[in-house]
Design a protein around this motif. Structure first.
Motif, mmCIF file in Angstrom:
data_model
loop_
_atom_site.group_PDB
_atom_site.id
_atom_site.type_symbol
_atom_site.label_atom_id
_atom_site.label_comp_id
_atom_site.label_asym_id
_atom_site.label_seq_id
_atom_site.Cartn_x
_atom_site.Cartn_y
_atom_site.Cartn_z
ATOM 1 N N LEU A 42 -7.565 0.634 -2.220
ATOM 2 C CA LEU A 42 -8.986 0.573 -1.923
ATOM 3 C C LEU A 42 -9.735 -0.122 -3.042
ATOM 4 O O LEU A 42 -9.587 0.232 -4.214
ATOM 5 N N GLY A 43 -10.565 -1.079 -2.647
ATOM 6 C CA GLY A 43 -11.372 -1.787 -3.636
ATOM 7 C C GLY A 43 -11.324 -3.280 -3.421
ATOM 8 O O GLY A 43 -10.528 -3.798 -2.635
ATOM 9 N N ALA A 44 -12.186 -3.988 -4.110
ATOM 10 C CA ALA A 44 -12.246 -5.449 -4.004
ATOM 11 C C ALA A 44 -13.015 -5.984 -5.215
ATOM 12 O O ALA A 44 -13.880 -5.300 -5.754
ATOM 13 N N PRO A 45 -12.694 -7.210 -5.627
ATOM 14 C CA PRO A 45 -11.563 -8.028 -5.164
ATOM 15 C C PRO A 45 -10.261 -7.576 -5.805
ATOM 16 O O PRO A 45 -10.253 -7.106 -6.944
ATOM 17 N N LEU A 46 -9.167 -7.712 -5.059
ATOM 18 C CA LEU A 46 -7.860 -7.311 -5.565
ATOM 19 C C LEU A 46 -7.149 -8.524 -6.160
ATOM 20 O O LEU A 46 -6.941 -9.525 -5.470
ATOM 21 N N PRO A 47 -6.750 -8.463 -7.423
ATOM 22 C CA PRO A 47 -6.115 -9.620 -8.065
ATOM 23 C C PRO A 47 -4.692 -9.841 -7.583
ATOM 24 O O PRO A 47 -3.997 -8.899 -7.191
ATOM 25 N N ASP A 48 -4.250 -11.086 -7.617
ATOM 26 C CA ASP A 48 -2.866 -11.403 -7.249
ATOM 27 C C ASP A 48 -1.872 -10.712 -8.164
ATOM 28 O O ASP A 48 -0.746 -10.397 -7.758
ATOM 29 N N THR A 49 -2.268 -10.475 -9.418
ATOM 30 C CA THR A 49 -1.367 -9.812 -10.360
ATOM 31 C C THR A 49 -1.022 -8.399 -9.909
ATOM 32 O O THR A 49 0.073 -7.900 -10.185
ATOM 33 N N LEU A 50 -1.947 -7.726 -9.195
ATOM 34 C CA LEU A 50 -1.659 -6.390 -8.680
ATOM 35 C C LEU A 50 -0.582 -6.465 -7.614
ATOM 36 O O LEU A 50 0.359 -5.666 -7.604
ATOM 37 N N LYS A 51 -0.696 -7.420 -6.712
ATOM 38 C CA LYS A 51 0.309 -7.590 -5.656
ATOM 39 C C LYS A 51 1.687 -7.828 -6.269
ATOM 40 O O LYS A 51 2.683 -7.222 -5.857
ATOM 41 N N GLU A 52 1.730 -8.686 -7.260
ATOM 42 C CA GLU A 52 3.002 -9.008 -7.918
ATOM 43 C C GLU A 52 3.580 -7.788 -8.625
ATOM 44 O O GLU A 52 4.790 -7.535 -8.580
ATOM 45 N N ALA A 53 2.719 -7.003 -9.266
ATOM 46 C CA ALA A 53 3.186 -5.822 -9.988
ATOM 47 C C ALA A 53 3.748 -4.777 -9.042
ATOM 48 O O ALA A 53 4.760 -4.115 -9.335
ATOM 49 N N LEU A 54 3.105 -4.602 -7.877
ATOM 50 C CA LEU A 54 3.552 -3.594 -6.926
ATOM 51 C C LEU A 54 4.857 -3.982 -6.243
ATOM 52 O O LEU A 54 5.688 -3.130 -5.922
ATOM 53 N N GLU A 55 5.040 -5.270 -5.999
ATOM 54 C CA GLU A 55 6.262 -5.736 -5.337
ATOM 55 C C GLU A 55 7.512 -5.462 -6.167
ATOM 56 O O GLU A 55 8.622 -5.399 -5.630
ATOM 57 N N LEU A 56 7.351 -5.284 -7.471
ATOM 58 C CA LEU A 56 8.491 -5.057 -8.362
ATOM 59 C C LEU A 56 8.909 -3.590 -8.441
ATOM 60 O O LEU A 56 9.979 -3.273 -8.971
ATOM 61 N N LEU A 57 8.084 -2.693 -7.903
ATOM 62 C CA LEU A 57 8.356 -1.264 -8.042
ATOM 63 C C LEU A 57 9.451 -0.807 -7.081
ATOM 64 O O LEU A 57 9.563 -1.311 -5.959
ATOM 65 N N PRO A 58 10.268 0.160 -7.509
ATOM 66 C CA PRO A 58 11.326 0.671 -6.619
ATOM 67 C C PRO A 58 10.736 1.382 -5.409
ATOM 68 O O PRO A 58 9.713 2.062 -5.504
ATOM 69 N N GLY A 59 11.379 1.197 -4.260
ATOM 70 C CA GLY A 59 10.946 1.847 -3.034
ATOM 71 C C GLY A 59 9.927 1.054 -2.237
ATOM 72 O O GLY A 59 9.597 1.433 -1.114
ATOM 73 N N VAL A 60 9.435 -0.069 -2.796
ATOM 74 C CA VAL A 60 8.443 -0.881 -2.102
ATOM 75 C C VAL A 60 9.151 -1.923 -1.236
ATOM 76 O O VAL A 60 9.973 -2.696 -1.725
ATOM 77 N N GLU A 61 8.817 -1.925 0.061
ATOM 78 C CA GLU A 61 9.408 -2.905 0.972
ATOM 79 C C GLU A 61 8.618 -4.207 0.971
ATOM 80 O O GLU A 61 9.182 -5.289 0.859
ATOM 81 N N GLU A 62 7.290 -4.104 1.090
ATOM 82 C CA GLU A 62 6.444 -5.296 1.030
ATOM 83 C C GLU A 62 5.004 -4.900 0.728
ATOM 84 O O GLU A 62 4.595 -3.761 0.937
ATOM 85 N N VAL A 63 4.259 -5.867 0.224
ATOM 86 C CA VAL A 63 2.838 -5.686 -0.060
ATOM 87 C C VAL A 63 2.078 -6.689 0.796
ATOM 88 O O VAL A 63 2.348 -7.896 0.725
ATOM 89 N N VAL A 64 1.145 -6.199 1.614
ATOM 90 C CA VAL A 64 0.450 -7.055 2.573
ATOM 91 C C VAL A 64 -1.055 -6.981 2.326
ATOM 92 O O VAL A 64 -1.625 -5.887 2.206
ATOM 93 N N ARG A 65 -1.677 -8.144 2.237
ATOM 94 C CA ARG A 65 -3.132 -8.194 2.121
ATOM 95 C C ARG A 65 -3.776 -8.011 3.497
ATOM 96 O O ARG A 65 -3.323 -8.614 4.477
ATOM 97 N N ILE A 66 -4.804 -7.194 3.573
ATOM 98 C CA ILE A 66 -5.570 -7.023 4.814
ATOM 99 C C ILE A 66 -6.779 -7.944 4.730
ATOM 100 O O ILE A 66 -7.614 -7.811 3.835
ATOM 101 N N THR A 67 -6.849 -8.872 5.670
ATOM 102 C CA THR A 67 -7.936 -9.853 5.626
ATOM 103 C C THR A 67 -9.215 -9.333 6.292
ATOM 104 O O THR A 67 -10.286 -9.903 6.077
ATOM 105 N N LYS A 68 -9.094 -8.281 7.097
ATOM 106 C CA LYS A 68 -10.281 -7.734 7.754
ATOM 107 C C LYS A 68 -11.209 -7.106 6.720
ATOM 108 O O LYS A 68 -10.770 -6.522 5.738
#
Length: 354
Positions: A42-68
């Protein structure tokens, strides 16, 4: 942004995601599904670095941006249908919930008589306006707190939960003392201060679509409520203003499957305001359930010809009772249910033996 966890992801892995998001200064909401969990960011704007950091964590399948622009309301964020519970009534589940009662609470006798009649016909909740927004300041605008007390008495008599409208942020606490569901009417659909106030009240909110509000704007209005931490939101399609003048509004039944596609929130339909003519209401009740509506809110009055507001679109007790079995049949045809009260069989007089 949503973080889709792998099937079988552990609670520790989910908590690691939540902690990492917090380090970036954003909030989270966890949705637990049958196969996998989703962590909404929750929140905005979300930096690309957050997406990259989360994708590296164990148990994460994918990180998807919601454009709505609406996040909490979006089905992308919350793929499982939300069911709103009002006392013992579930709105959004398999059962179609019918809310019925007069436009305005006019007297204690009127609201209790109506509550008994609509319950006997199969309604699960009672509607009635204690505070009424009227186009003209000279029209009947409700009994205020006295009307709320009458509604509470009707609930005590019948057990039906109360749905009633709140008009201003200042009235939210008072109305919430009596009501089971806080209704935000069409005229207040984009009253953002009121939306935030009912969101903080932590009671179920019935949000009607504004008469000139687009579906995305309507969902964003619901986002205002949910952003305050209130997930108990019921959407209500009640007709929109078009060039047509024969009906009071144009009932947009296409909004039902559209909302079902875009959002996880339950949606009900108001055929009374949607048509403005009582003889059109039964047909639109049937059509709404066929379209997938989770419920209906219908105006019913003991004597519509003498109603202080909206008599032309109100059903009599008899008309309401007549349409309910037909409504149950349509619900069954589309894989839903609408249980009706059992009518006791008339006792048969036995002739004495000769």
């Amino acid at each position: 942004m949503i973080v889709v966890m792998e099937p079988g992801a552990t609670q520790e892995q989910i908590e690691t995601v939540v902690k990492r998001v917090a380090e970036f200064g954003f909030g989270t909401k966890i949705v637990v599904g049958a196969e996998r969990s989703i962590v909404g960011v929750l929140g905005a704007p979300l930096p690309d670095t957050l997406k990259e950091a989360l994708e590296l964590l164990p148990g994460v399948e994918e990180v998807v941006r919601i454009t709505k622009r609406y996040k909490l309301v979006s089905r992308d964020f919350h793929p499982i249908d939300t069911v709103v519970h009002v006392r013992d009534v579930a709105i959004g589940g398999n059962e179609v919930a019918v809310i019925a009662g007069p436009c305005s609470v006019e007297s204690e006798e009127q609201i209790i008589e109506t509550a008994r009649a609509v319950k006997a016909a199969g309604a699960r909740l009672l509607r009635g306006g204690a505070y009424k927004p009227r186009t003209s300041p000279y029209e009947f605008r409700g009994l205020g707190e006295t009307g709320l007390k009458y509604l509470a008495k009707a609930r005590e008599e019948t057990g039906l939960p109360i749905v009633t409208e709140v008009l201003s942020p200042q009235d939210v606490d008072l109305v919430a003392e009596y009501a089971d569901v806080l209704q935000v009417g069409a005229r207040n659909c984009q009253n953002y201060l009121l939306l935030e106030a009912v969101g903080k009240a932590k009671k179920p909110v019935l949000l009607k679509r504004g008469m000139s509000v687009q579906i995305e704007e309507w969902l964003l209005a619901a986002e205002y409520v949910m952003a305050q931490g209130n997930e108990q939101v019921i959407l209500c399609e009640r007709g929109i203003r078009t060039f047509e003048t024969f009906t009071r509004n144009t009932l947009d039944l296409a909004a039902v499957p559209v909302v079902k596609r875009l959002s996880h929130l339950p949606i009900i339909v108001d055929p009374s305001h949607g048509t403005g003519r009582w003889y059109l209401v039964p047909s639109m009740m049937l059509a709404a359930v066929a379209a997938g509506a989770d419920g209906l809110i219908v105006e019913v009055h003991p004597n519509p010809d003498h109603a202080l507001s909206d008599g032309a679109q109100s059903l009599t007790f008899e008309n309401f009772a007549t349409v309910m079995p037909r409504l149950a049949a349509v619900a069954q045809a589309v894989g839903r249910s609408l249980p009706l009260p059992q009518v006791p069989e008339a006792e048969t007089a036995l002739s004495p033996a000769d």
